[in-house]
Design an enzyme around this catalytic site. Structure first.
Site, PDB file in Angstrom:
ATOM      1  N   ASP A   1      -4.293   0.670  -9.900  1.00  0.00           N
ATOM      2  CA  ASP A   1      -5.774   0.884  -9.375  1.00  0.00           C
ATOM      3  C   ASP A   1      -6.272   0.737 -10.869  1.00  0.00           C
ATOM      4  O   ASP A   1      -7.024  -0.141 -11.296  1.00  0.00           O
ATOM      5  CB  ASP A   1      -6.650   1.621  -9.018  1.00  0.00           C
ATOM      6  CG  ASP A   1      -6.766   2.215  -7.659  1.00  0.00           C
ATOM      7  OD1 ASP A   1      -5.601   1.322  -7.091  1.00  0.00           O
ATOM      8  OD2 ASP A   1      -7.084   3.082  -6.890  1.00  0.00           O
TER       9      ASP A   1
ATOM     10  N   ASP B   1       2.811   2.196  -5.045  1.00  0.00           N
ATOM     11  CA  ASP B   1       2.972   2.060  -6.987  1.00  0.00           C
ATOM     12  C   ASP B   1       3.377   3.519  -7.438  1.00  0.00           C
ATOM     13  O   ASP B   1       4.433   3.232  -7.882  1.00  0.00           O
ATOM     14  CB  ASP B   1       1.506   1.444  -7.004  1.00  0.00           C
ATOM     15  CG  ASP B   1       0.062   3.233  -6.683  1.00  0.00           C
ATOM     16  OD1 ASP B   1       0.401   3.755  -5.344  1.00  0.00           O
ATOM     17  OD2 ASP B   1      -0.630   2.786  -7.701  1.00  0.00           O
TER      18      ASP B   1
ATOM     19  N   GLU C   1       0.737  -1.316  -0.259  1.00  0.00           N
ATOM     20  CA  GLU C   1       0.098   0.043  -0.068  1.00  0.00           C
ATOM     21  C   GLU C   1       0.501   1.502   0.403  1.00  0.00           C
ATOM     22  O   GLU C   1       2.046   1.319   1.143  1.00  0.00           O
ATOM     23  CB  GLU C   1      -0.955   0.170   1.527  1.00  0.00           C
ATOM     24  CG  GLU C   1      -2.281  -0.005   0.958  1.00  0.00           C
ATOM     25  CD  GLU C   1      -2.697   0.262  -0.125  1.00  0.00           C
ATOM     26  OE1 GLU C   1      -2.982  -0.048  -1.240  1.00  0.00           O
ATOM     27  OE2 GLU C   1      -3.360  -1.278   0.536  1.00  0.00           O
ATOM     28  N   HIS C   2       0.401   1.986  -0.667  1.00  0.00           N
ATOM     29  CA  HIS C   2       1.096   3.631  -1.009  1.00  0.00           C
ATOM     30  C   HIS C   2       3.053   3.129  -1.548  1.00  0.00           C
ATOM     31  O   HIS C   2       4.092   4.527  -1.157  1.00  0.00           O
ATOM     32  CB  HIS C   2       0.885   4.368   0.179  1.00  0.00           C
ATOM     33  CG  HIS C   2      -0.249   5.344   0.311  1.00  0.00           C
ATOM     34  ND1 HIS C   2      -0.369   6.180  -0.179  1.00  0.00           N
ATOM     35  CD2 HIS C   2      -0.821   3.989   1.233  1.00  0.00           C
ATOM     36  CE1 HIS C   2      -1.457   6.474   0.572  1.00  0.00           C
ATOM     37  NE2 HIS C   2      -1.895   5.583   1.093  1.00  0.00           N
TER      38      HIS C   2
ATOM     39  N   GLY D   1     -12.797   2.407  -1.466  1.00  0.00           N
ATOM     40  CA  GLY D   1     -11.536   2.668  -1.320  1.00  0.00           C
ATOM     41  C   GLY D   1     -11.851   1.098  -1.829  1.00  0.00           C
ATOM     42  O   GLY D   1     -10.382   0.583  -2.263  1.00  0.00           O
ATOM     43  N   LEU D   2     -12.692   0.994  -3.042  1.00  0.00           N
ATOM     44  CA  LEU D   2     -12.761  -0.378  -3.485  1.00  0.00           C
ATOM     45  C   LEU D   2     -12.222   0.316  -5.104  1.00  0.00           C
ATOM     46  O   LEU D   2     -13.038  -0.714  -6.191  1.00  0.00           O
ATOM     47  CB  LEU D   2     -14.045  -1.157  -3.763  1.00  0.00           C
ATOM     48  CG  LEU D   2     -14.114  -1.459  -2.276  1.00  0.00           C
ATOM     49  CD1 LEU D   2     -15.546  -1.657  -2.436  1.00  0.00           C
ATOM     50  CD2 LEU D   2     -13.711  -2.354  -2.254  1.00  0.00           C
ATOM     51  N   SER D   3     -12.242   1.072  -5.922  1.00  0.00           N
ATOM     52  CA  SER D   3     -11.488   1.656  -7.241  1.00  0.00           C
ATOM     53  C   SER D   3     -12.746   1.619  -8.384  1.00  0.00           C
ATOM     54  O   SER D   3     -12.620   1.522  -8.980  1.00  0.00           O
ATOM     55  CB  SER D   3     -10.709   0.328  -7.730  1.00  0.00           C
ATOM     56  OG  SER D   3      -9.467   0.855  -6.976  1.00  0.00           O
ATOM     57  N   SER D   4     -13.821   2.436  -7.253  1.00  0.00           N
ATOM     58  CA  SER D   4     -14.754   2.448  -8.708  1.00  0.00           C
ATOM     59  C   SER D   4     -14.564   3.128  -9.400  1.00  0.00           C
ATOM     60  O   SER D   4     -14.936   3.586 -10.438  1.00  0.00           O
ATOM     61  CB  SER D   4     -16.365   3.581  -7.731  1.00  0.00           C
ATOM     62  OG  SER D   4     -15.381   4.570  -6.730  1.00  0.00           O
ATOM     63  N   SER D   5     -13.481   4.193  -9.067  1.00  0.00           N
ATOM     64  CA  SER D   5     -13.359   5.206 -10.724  1.00  0.00           C
ATOM     65  C   SER D   5     -12.376   4.746 -11.598  1.00  0.00           C
ATOM     66  O   SER D   5     -12.608   4.651 -12.632  1.00  0.00           O
ATOM     67  CB  SER D   5     -12.080   6.404  -9.683  1.00  0.00           C
ATOM     68  OG  SER D   5     -12.595   6.660  -8.291  1.00  0.00           O
TER      69      SER D   5
HETATM   70  C1  GLA Z   1      -5.176   4.606  -4.308  1.00  0.00           C
HETATM   71  C2  GLA Z   1      -4.912   4.781  -4.980  1.00  0.00           C
HETATM   72  C3  GLA Z   1      -3.632   4.031  -6.238  1.00  0.00           C
HETATM   73  C4  GLA Z   1      -2.174   3.715  -4.702  1.00  0.00           C
HETATM   74  C5  GLA Z   1      -3.945   3.585  -4.042  1.00  0.00           C
HETATM   75  C6  GLA Z   1      -2.841   2.943  -2.281  1.00  0.00           C
HETATM   76  O1  GLA Z   1      -5.904   3.659  -4.156  1.00  0.00           O
HETATM   77  O2  GLA Z   1      -5.220   5.395  -6.462  1.00  0.00           O
HETATM   78  O3  GLA Z   1      -2.535   4.205  -7.113  1.00  0.00           O
HETATM   79  O4  GLA Z   1      -1.586   4.671  -4.572  1.00  0.00           O
HETATM   80  O5  GLA Z   1      -4.019   4.119  -3.549  1.00  0.00           O
HETATM   81  O6  GLA Z   1      -1.511   2.043  -2.588  1.00  0.00           O
END
Ligand code: GLA
Length: 386
Positions: A173, A39, A36-37, A125-129
């Site tokens: 994501d 990328d 996490e954090h 926080g499930l990447s809907s974007s």
């Molecule tokens: C969000 C960002 C990702 C990543 C995470 C943390 O989801 O879109 O690129 O940095 O936070 O791991």
């Protein structure tokens, strides 16, 4: 949340636009198992696409108008592809940003009518974007006869989010939503973008636990975390010019510049340095069937995000603690950017229902009512439904 039904979406497209759609594109959300954090620091991540999707029913038009309707917002928007300019916000900004990024890299995008629906919660926080971007990209590519190449499309969608919408996200994501393989998580080197499929250990499953806290402040805090990482790299480069990103730095080396760093910057960098290769270690533990080590790594990751990187919150910590109290849980951690959203737990598959009942009940009683917990198998990336 009602499950997404692609056939129904195609039917509703027909009702809205008065003809038959060309098809329906689906793109999944994701959880991140670990990393996490890392990328945007050039490290490794291990996301898994989940059985919750954004769906885009689409039909090409004869002109250069992009017209979209989002059922979740009961709202329609349109724009001329030739007049798209960066800085467009709202849900339509993510769709238009994809068309803009495709055009900016030399593709010719046809006008299209789009109808959008999802069974992926927003801001959880499930990447809907990213799922909206990839489903739009899949739809616009099909309507414009552009070949689908997942890594390239993930990069284009990220460009749309960074440069058109103006959100400084990393690549995880979009890569998860584009390139995950059915049945496996994706071990991704965020520097080279090389990925490999990683199966979960036999007999274990991932439980997604929504804290119900929405990440309203995440934008600013996320950027501040990125700035701390950049400050640490700048200080390290004075002594070690070969350092490209925090991924290249060991905890020992980081300690040599400690007195030159602000205490907060040092703690943030410590998390990233410890987290950068954890995805590789977790994949190795899965492959070896060493589930105790897997659980330990997952727990360590959360503890670093809580104590060093400081992106957890009371509710996420409580969820993680409640999950770890259960015998059938190997490990639990927040997933995604943090500040709210979801936590995940790696749980014995046969006891997942018992686990969900117990943890959800305690969380609802002591913290927040009505939050959604679910099991997800790993699914494949963006695709067209025939
Ligand atoms: C969000 C960002 C990702 C990543 C995470 C943390 O989801 O879109 O690129 O940095 O936070 O791991």
């Amino acid at each position: 949340m009602k499950r997404l039904d692609p056939e129904r979406l195609a039917f509703e497209w027909g009702q809205a636009f008065g003809r038959s759609p060309d098809g329906v594109a689906l793109a999944p959300g994701r959880v991140n198992l670990i990393g996490e954090h890392t990328d945007y620091n050039g490290g490794f991540v291990l996301p898994m696409a989940i059985e919750r999707h954004v769906g885009v029913a689409f039909g090409a038009r004869g002109d250069r108008t992009l017209r979209a309707r989002a059922l979740a917002f009961a709202e329609s928007r349109d724009a001329e592809i030739d007049r798209l300019r960066p800085g467009m916000g709202g849900w339509f900004g993510y769709v238009a940003g994809v068309a803009w990024a495709l055009e900016a890299s030399g593709y010719r995008v046809r006008g299209a009518d789009l109808l959008i629906d999802a069974d992926l919660p927003r801001d959880a926080g499930l990447s809907s974007s990213a799922a909206l971007e990839l489903a739009s990209a899949r739809a616009l590519s099909a309507a414009s006869e552009i070949d689908w190449e997942p890594v390239e499309m993930a990069q284009l969608c990220r460009k749309g989010e960074n440069d058109f919408v103006g959100v400084a996200c990393g690549i995880m994501d979009q890569m998860a939503s584009a390139a995950c393989e059915e049945g496996a998580a994706l071990l991704l080197d965020c520097r080279s973008l090389e990925g490999s499929a990683v199966e979960l250990p036999a007999g274990f499953t991932v439980v997604v636990m929504d804290s119900g806290v929405r990440r309203s402040l995440a934008g600013g805090e996320y950027n501040r975390r990125r700035q701390s990482c950049e400050a640490a790299v700048a200080a390290l480069r004075e002594d070690f010019p070969e350092v490209g990103s925090l991924r290249d730095v060991s905890a020992e080396r980081l300690a040599t510049v400690r007195e030159r760093l602000d205490e907060t910057v040092y703690r943030r960098a410590q998390h990233v340095v410890l987290e950068s290769y954890r995805p590789v270690d977790l994949a190795a533990a899965f492959a070896a069937g060493d589930v105790a080590r897997a659980g330990h790594l997952i727990n360590e990751s959360h503890d670093g995000l809580r104590d060093l990187f400081e992106v957890s919150c009371r509710e996420l910590d409580m969820l993680v603690d409640l999950a770890r109290d259960r015998r059938e849980c190997l490990g639990a951690r927040l997933t995604g950017a943090g500040f709210g959203g979801c936590a995940i737990a790696l749980v014995e598959a046969g006891s997942a229902a018992t686990f969900i009942d117990a943890v959800q009940d305690r969380y609802r009683k002591s913290v927040r009512a009505g939050q959604d917990f679910f099991v997800s198998r790993p699914v494949g990336g963006a695709r067209l439904v025939p």
